[in-house]
Design a protein around this motif. Structure first.
Motif, PDB file in Angstrom:
ATOM      1  N   LEU A   1       5.908   6.656   3.415  1.00 38.74           N
ATOM      2  CA  LEU A   1       5.020   6.528   2.258  1.00 38.74           C
ATOM      3  C   LEU A   1       4.946   5.112   1.685  1.00 38.74           C
TER       4      LEU A   1
ATOM      5  N   ASP B   1      -4.238  11.393  -0.041  1.00 39.52           N
ATOM      6  CA  ASP B   1      -3.710  10.784   1.168  1.00 39.52           C
ATOM      7  C   ASP B   1      -3.105  11.877   2.022  1.00 39.52           C
TER       8      ASP B   1
ATOM      9  N   ARG C   1      -1.851   0.685  -5.392  1.00 33.74           N
ATOM     10  CA  ARG C   1      -1.829   0.241  -3.991  1.00 33.74           C
ATOM     11  C   ARG C   1      -3.130  -0.500  -3.662  1.00 33.74           C
TER      12      ARG C   1
ATOM     13  N   LYS D   1       1.772   4.841  -0.630  1.00 32.15           N
ATOM     14  CA  LYS D   1       0.812   5.947  -0.664  1.00 32.15           C
ATOM     15  C   LYS D   1       0.730   6.640  -2.014  1.00 32.15           C
ATOM     16  N   TYR D   2       1.846   6.696  -2.720  1.00 31.18           N
ATOM     17  CA  TYR D   2       1.906   7.475  -3.961  1.00 31.18           C
ATOM     18  C   TYR D   2       1.458   6.676  -5.177  1.00 31.18           C
TER      19      TYR D   2
ATOM     20  N   ASN E   1      -3.302   9.800  -5.860  1.00 34.26           N
ATOM     21  CA  ASN E   1      -4.123   9.373  -4.728  1.00 34.26           C
ATOM     22  C   ASN E   1      -4.374  10.540  -3.779  1.00 34.26           C
TER      23      ASN E   1
ATOM     24  N   ASP F   1       0.822  -1.200   0.000  1.00 28.93           N
ATOM     25  CA  ASP F   1       0.000   0.000   0.000  1.00 28.93           C
ATOM     26  C   ASP F   1       0.862   1.257   0.000  1.00 28.93           C
TER      27      ASP F   1
END
Ligand code: SF4
Lengths: 254, 460
Positions: free
Chosen positions: B204, B288, B101, B96-97, B286, B94
């Motif tokens: 991240l 986040d 993910r 983040k970028y 994303n 997963d």
């Protein structure tokens, strides 16, 4: 009086003209080479039609290799294919200039000589276009499995491309048509490639594309679209790298 | 190394062939799959096919050119050289970028090894591509994924007899044996560093660790070194990653300065002998809270551009990161490329006499590239050079003229002062990247966060 050797725009033609000029032992100012159809008539010049033979061309090639070395030969080999009416004259000029320096094999370092500089520039541009086309050639599969590509180059680059594709696709039947210079290079699987004038082959009368071909065109177009990052879109940059003139021959832009 | 065992015990079960959302559980068409898996791979910036030369042995398809070949250019102006795809966009991680993910609700699909082979071969024989760039999301486990990748390129090399370029991602955490097996089939391997520092990675990419990334990098490096000796002894020994390895890191998702980034790159070149480090301007895909706030600015392309220029200086111009930047001055200049910026700060070393300066100093002159420098060194052996010769050689006099003399003379009388030269370079239409030209002063202040704005005022 200056003698102008007039020849056809072919490798054999230009090398034959250089052969004649060389044989006549003329100085740099006393001779030049002009391409038929692009002769600028000057006063006090004598114009001679060159008899073009493979023998003369081979003799000049050997002369270049022997006296100017491999590197210069490589530059001249490419310059002679350029889309420039002054190319024959530049090559002859560079060869004559090489006679006047201590080490003729270093002639291409004498960039301050205008003829040498010109040969250098022509060779860069031809090598550049040929390299670009190694990537931009698009083969399409015709009924019967033959791969066919069409290109529209400025320089006569077919002979630069042929060895590349012959090495890369040795088991395929393929041909590339240069529609500007109206020449084909044809490669039969596992054989040597050959260069053919289009009088012997009609590019208008080719078999149809296969169904598979249409499928792969679609896949490729989809791929080219999918790999682009929207937030980085930059059509100007794309055009800089891939000038519009090449696109009519590339399936992804058809 | 006979791998037939691993081929026969291998099954394709478990490779998802469905599209859970959107397509009602139907098997996707090839067209859909390619779209999804090319789209998911596009954020990987490496697409070069350079670094190795190989002729066809006459029994298969494909060859490699040392300089690499670009086949097309996408609408973002980037070169398309390889069929760049993910094997699957399924992923148990997963980051983040990343669009793939596991917490993202996107359509998932996978190729089979045969599909990868057919696509590569059919694209290649039409001369669309130089070869394959195969990466992947992590399906089940790093080893399981690496095994799938291995199966695909094993088939491509051994069954389809493909001799073109193959770039494979090494999956962090995959076993040593698998990575080695892949390395004997690939031309280039890469492990993405992802982010410049270990802290950022932890933040991240919580499932990845710096160690997991550096371990395969070191392995490939060591194996390549051993391979060189094997090849010296037995010319026909199989080659291991002959085009070397590369990596990439994301720029602008985390707070590292250009100085930190360049130091990381420098040590990757020195300590891991990487062929290339790629920089990828962070792209918001994303939402986040751990990612920087979304702006209208788009990805930091100018910053990426400056980093590539500086990278070039490290690799070909004998510069060190510490010469270009410092703790006090940790970011590149928005107006001038790193070399020009360096020259402006080191005017004491100029002007340089073209007919005498050594090669390394020539390389430091703005407007003078390494090809021109080589040509100058050659040409001055046979005569003295003046400004018109330099022009023929390809020197950009508009920029170089402030920094050079020919036979002791400058092209025009100029002052050797930072402000004076900077102002002149700018008014002479110093090649500014589009981002800067199109920006008003207000927008320029957005570079505050990487420290560009101070410089701006100084030169405006
Ligand atoms: S491992 Fe991370 S970066 Fe790679 S596909 Fe999965 S989520 Fe994306």
């Amino acid at each position: 009086m200056k003698t102008v050797y007039v020849c056809s725009n072919t490798v054999t033609g230009i090398y034959s003209a250089i052969y004649d000029a060389w044989k006549a032992r003329k100085g740099e100012e006393e001779c030049s080479v002009a391409l038929r159809g692009a002769v600028e008539t000057e006063l006090f010049c004598e114009y001679v039609e060159v008899e073009e033979t493979v023998h003369k061309a081979q003799a000049v090639e050997a002369l270049i290799c022997r006296h100017l070395g491999r590197e210069a030969y490589w530059d001249i080999y490419h310059a002679v294919l350029a889309a420039d009416t002054g190319k024959g004259d530049a090559i002859l000029g560079a060869m004559l200039a090489a006679k006047t320096i201590p080490d003729s094999r270093r002639i291409m370092e004498h960039l301050s000589h205008p003829k040498v500089e010109k040969v250098f520039e022509l060779s860069r541009s031809v090598i550049g276009e040929a390299h670009f086309l190694k990537g931009a050639v698009r083969f399409r599969e015709l009924a019967g499995g033959v791969l066919y590509a069409r290109i529209s180059p400025k320089a006569q680059v077919l002979t630069c491309l042929a060895p590349h594709f012959a090495d890369r696709l040795p088991l395929e039947n393929w041909m590339i048509y240069d529609r500007v210079h109206r020449m084909f290079v044809i490669h039969e699987a596992k054989k040597r490639w050959i260069l053919v004038q289009d009088e012997f082959l009609d590019p208008e009368r080719l078999p149809d594309l296969t169904e598979e071909e249409k499928e792969y065109t679609k896949l490729w177009k989809g791929f080219v679209h999918a790999v682009s990052v929207e937030s980085r879109e930059n059509l100007k940059l794309q055009r800089q790298h891939l000038p519009l003139r090449f696109r009519p021959d590339m399936v992804e832009y058809m | 190394m006979s791998s037939s065992e691993s081929m026969t015990t291998y099954t394709y079960e478990g490779i998802p062939q469905y599209m859970p959302q959107g397509a009602g559980g139907l098997r996707p068409s090839m067209f859909q799959k390619l779209n999804i898996l090319a789209d998911a791979a596009k954020y990987d910036v490496a697409c070069t096919s350079s670094g190795t030369a190989r002729s066809n042995d006459g029994t298969g398809m494909g060859s490699c050119e040392r300089s690499g070949i670009c086949h097309s250019y996408s609408a973002d102006g980037r070169c398309i050289s390889l069929l760049k795809i993910l094997f699957t966009n399924e992923c148990i991680y997963d980051c983040k970028y990343c669009i793939n993910r596991r917490s993202n609700d996107v359509i998932r699909t996978s190729f089979t090894p045969d599909e990868v082979c057919t696509l590569t071969i059919e694209f290649y024989r039409r001369n669309y591509i130089e070869g394959l760039f195969l990466s992947s999301g992590i399906l089940r486990s790093p080893d399981y994924t690496m095994e799938l990748i291995y199966a695909a390129i094993y088939k491509l090399r051994k069954e389809y007899n493909f001799q073109g370029y193959i770039h494979v991602k090494a999956i962090p955490g995959a076993s040593k044996e698998l990575i080695q097996k892949v390395g004997f089939l690939a031309d280039r391997m890469s492990v993405n560093l992802e982010l410049p520092t270990a802290e950022s990675l932890k933040l991240l990419a919580p499932h990845k660790t710096r160690k997991n990334i550096l371990t395969p990098m070191r392995l490939v490096q060591n194996r390549m070194a051993e391979n060189k000796q094997e090849l010296a002894l037995y010319r026909n020994a199989p080659g291991f990653v002959p085009a070397g390895q590369s990596t990439q890191m994301i720029i602008g998702a985390t707070p590292e300065t250009d100085f930190q980034i360049m130091q990381v790159a420098q040590s990757l070149y020195q300590r891991f002998e990487l062929k290339r480090v790629f920089y990828s301007a962070f792209i918001h895909v994303n939402e986040d809270s751990l990612l920087p706030a979304r702006t209208d600015e788009g990805p930091p392309l100018l910053r990426e551009h400056r980093l590539y220029q500086a990278d070039w200086l490290l690799r070909y111009y004998h510069f060190r990161a510490e010469e270009l930047l410092s703790e006090e001055n940790p970011n590149f200049n928005v107006l001038f490329d790193p070399k020009c910026n360096w020259a402006l700060k080191h005017l004491g070393q100029f002007p340089v006499e073209i007919n005498r300066a050594d090669y390394k100093m020539l390389l430091r002159v703005p407007g003078l590239g390494y090809k021109s420098a080589v040509r100058i060194v050659k040409a001055r052996r046979v005569g003295t050079l003046d400004f018109s010769d330099l022009k023929k050689i390809g020197v950009v006099l508009k920029r170089a003229m402030y920094f050079i003399t020919c036979n002791g003379k400058m092209l025009y009388p100029t002052k050797l002062e930072e402000d004076y030269i900077a102002r002149n370079l700018l008014s002479a239409g110093e090649k500014l990247p589009g981002e800067v030209v199109n920006m008003g002063y207000h927008q320029l202040s957005l570079f505050d966060d990487v420290g560009f704005s101070g410089k701006m005022q100084q030169y405006m």
